[in-house]
Write an enzyme that holds these catalytic residues in place. Structure first.
Site, PDB file in Angstrom:
ATOM      1  N   GLY A  53       1.050   9.742   9.107  1.00 33.67           N
ATOM      2  CA  GLY A  53       0.625  11.117   8.679  1.00 33.67           C
ATOM      3  C   GLY A  53       1.611  12.290   8.818  1.00 33.67           C
ATOM      4  CB  CYS A  80       4.350   6.607  11.833  1.00 37.36           C
ATOM      5  SG  CYS A  80       5.741   7.816  11.603  1.00 37.36           S
ATOM      6  CE1 TYR A  81      -0.799  13.044  13.876  1.00 42.53           C
ATOM      7  CE2 TYR A  81      -2.421  11.432  13.405  1.00 42.53           C
ATOM      8  CZ  TYR A  81      -2.127  12.581  13.998  1.00 42.53           C
ATOM      9  OH  TYR A  81      -2.890  13.731  14.264  1.00 42.53           O
ATOM     10  CG  HIS A 170       6.258   3.927   7.901  1.00 43.54           C
ATOM     11  ND1 HIS A 170       5.065   4.343   7.638  1.00 43.54           N
ATOM     12  CD2 HIS A 170       7.067   4.910   8.421  1.00 43.54           C
ATOM     13  CE1 HIS A 170       4.816   5.586   8.064  1.00 43.54           C
ATOM     14  NE2 HIS A 170       6.026   6.047   8.477  1.00 43.54           N
ATOM     15  CD  GLU A 172       3.609   1.167   6.227  1.00 39.23           C
ATOM     16  OE1 GLU A 172       3.397   2.408   6.268  1.00 39.23           O
ATOM     17  OE2 GLU A 172       3.928   0.571   7.383  1.00 39.23           O
ATOM     18  N   GLY A 225      -8.315  -2.643 -23.494  1.00 38.07           N
ATOM     19  CA  GLY A 225      -7.032  -3.565 -23.796  1.00 38.07           C
ATOM     20  C   GLY A 225      -6.360  -3.620 -22.609  1.00 38.07           C
ATOM     21  CG  ASP A 228      -7.492  -1.886 -14.078  1.00 41.47           C
ATOM     22  OD1 ASP A 228      -6.705  -2.793 -13.560  1.00 41.47           O
ATOM     23  OD2 ASP A 228      -6.976  -0.665 -14.112  1.00 41.47           O
ATOM     24  CE  LYS A 367      -3.375  -1.815 -12.707  1.00 39.63           C
ATOM     25  NZ  LYS A 367      -4.121  -1.745 -13.775  1.00 39.63           N
TER      26      LYS A 367
END
Length: 511
Positions: A53, A80-81, A170, A172, A225, A228, A367
């Site tokens: 953050g 991190c934070y 980080h 990730e 189309g 999703d 997604k």
């Protein structure tokens, strides 16, 4: 089902953390940092992750979790934070870095203690991605140092007894070399996850749930189309069959043959499919409009009007289905979390369509998970792997006023680019690629005569999250073939550009 709770402290990578956890087949959800303890207990996580953050934990008003989270008896990973928060709240001291000492941004060589369970199996030295101006000046009681860098002695802390771990970097992001291994250790070695989150299991459970919830009711879905809504249509088709009514509004702003491909993909499925040809209507409304935001408003508003008109012909339905996915929910704001951008399919329902309830079965999927679900449902790979395509369609890839002539030119140019990318084996190497018709005309020589025609821009980018993107280094031979074909085969074009601008400063789309 086992679950990881991610408490969001405003970090820009909150979605990415969740995606990385899900990639390890462990279900997780992102919730506001101030989620009440009673709700956390009901959620029943096997572990908790504090995100990064922009705040400093020692300043008034810094976001804090319910202190009861530290007494749950489950592992905690602070990033991190979140790492600084662990230290500050459990008796340590966090301060601002003095000048360059302990302040780190970007790729940093880090030294790890391999005895710490979080780093088990990782090299003793590797590169991590840092982004912090604060550092831990005093480690809390019960913790020990587990990693350091040249500038910062407290890159990671761990309390193995309570299973609390914090890292200043980080894990990730792709820039951290062994970030995936670190998360794997936290999930499987420390939280003892089983890894039971799969799309096959999600499909089975969701279909059963939809059948029970819908009963003999009718379901209405606006099928665009896109990935999703197409996956949602296939899921609902398997669950309730012809009780599903799909309205496909063909606004005439799709790519070459795309409308027919969407219809063909659902022709053999058990559902009630309605294709509405509204191309002339949309084109008329867009006449003379050059402002990109106005184009978006026109296309979005007209889509809703056409859908509502068709829905009235169909009559009353019991459920309205929407293809809301998890990034839509997160970006539209979680509790007190900041709203990054509003999404039309989160919280806003058409007033004039009569229905009893809303269905959003993809609401907790990212997604890539939606695409995998589409494969489980047997949808064509061309539809599942469809690249990001803007809601307003080609109207915002035609720079300036949209006309039937310009749309025809762009469709052909874009089709050639996509065809050549596929032939060169580059289609899966690019995160997104397309052609755009600029509003520039220039002098050219074609045959023995002078031409004054349009310029086409080609765009291809590489990205893992679309927050940033690098332009693709496509082979010159490929670009040459695309340029020659477009100029020779597409009447009205005499010049082709290739965009070599990254994001930032540019965006992926032109409008």
């Amino acid at each position: 089902m086992e679950k990881i709770l991610i408490l969001d402290f405003g970090g820009q990578y909150n979605q990415l953390i969740a995606r990385r956890v899900r990639e390890h087949h462990v279900y997780c959800e992102v919730h506001p940092h101030d989620m009440p303890l009673a709700e956390i207990r009901r959620f029943d996580p096997i572990g908790v992750i504090f995100t990064g953050g922009p705040h400093s934990v020692y300043l008034p008003g810094a976001p804090l979790p319910d202190p009861g989270v530290f007494s749950l008896g489950v592992p905690i990973l602070g990033i991190c934070y979140g790492c600084q928060l662990l230290a500050q709240e459990l008796g340590g001291l966090v301060t601002a870095a003095q000048e360059d000492a302990a302040r780190e941004y970007g790729k940093t060589l880090t030294v790890f203690d391999p005895a710490c369970p979080l780093f088990r199996g990782m090299p003793e030295r590797s590169v991590t991605w840092m982004s912090h101006g604060d550092f831990i000046a005093r480690v809390p009681e019960g913790f020990r140092l587990a990693a350091h860098s040249a500038a910062c002695p407290t890159v990671a802390i761990c309390d193995e007894k309570r299973r609390f771990y914090g890292v200043q970097f980080h894990p990730e992001v792709n820039h951290t070399q062994y970030g995936r291994e670190l998360l794997h250790n936290f999930l499987y070695e420390i939280c003892r996850a089983k890894g039971d989150w799969t799309m096959a299991d999600f499909k089975r459970r969701t279909i059963a749930s939809l059948r029970e919830r819908v009963g003999d009711g009718r379901v209405l879905l606006a099928l665009s189309g896109g990935v999703d809504s197409s996956v949602l249509a296939a899921l609902l088709s398997e669950a309730v069959g012809r009780q599903l009514v799909c309205v496909f509004v063909d606004h005439g702003l799709l790519r070459k043959n795309e409308g027919d491909e969407v219809e063909a993909a659902f022709s053999g499925r058990a559902l009630d499919f309605h294709r509405v040809d509204a191309a002339g209507r949309f084109l008329s409304r867009l006449g003379g409009v050059t402002d990109p935001e106005e184009k978006r408003r026109i296309v979005g508003g007209e889509f809703i009007r056409v859908f509502e008109e068709e829905a009235k012909k169909i009559g009353a339905v019991d459920f309205l289905a929407q293809g809301t996915i998890y990034p839509d929910v997160i970006e539209s704001g979680l509790g007190q979390a900041a709203v990054i951008k509003s999404h039309h399919n989160v919280g806003g329902l058409p007033d004039s369509v009569s229905f009893r309830e809303i269905l959003e079965p993809l609401r907790m999927l990212f997604k890539d998970e939606v695409r995998q679900l589409g494969r489980e449902l047997g949808l064509p790979e061309a539809l599942i792997s469809r690249q990001p395509f803007p809601g307003p369609g080609l109207s915002i890839r035609v720079i300036g006023e949209v006309t039937a002539e310009k749309l025809a030119i762009l469709r052909e140019a874009d089709a050639i680019f996509r065809e050549e990318m596929a032939s060169a084996g580059m289609a899966q190497q690019s995160s997104q690629y397309f052609a755009a018709l600029t509003n520039m005309r220039s002098v050219g020589v074609m045959g023995d005569g002078r031409s004054y025609d349009w310029a086409v821009a080609l765009r291809s980018v590489q990205t893992s999250d679309f927050m940033t993107a690098e332009w693709s280094r496509l082979p010159y031979e490929l670009l040459d073939r695309v340029s020659v074909r477009i100029v020779n085969e597409v009447r009205g074009v005499n010049r082709v550009f290739y965009d070599v601008t990254s994001k930032p400063p540019a965006t992926v789309e032109y409008e």
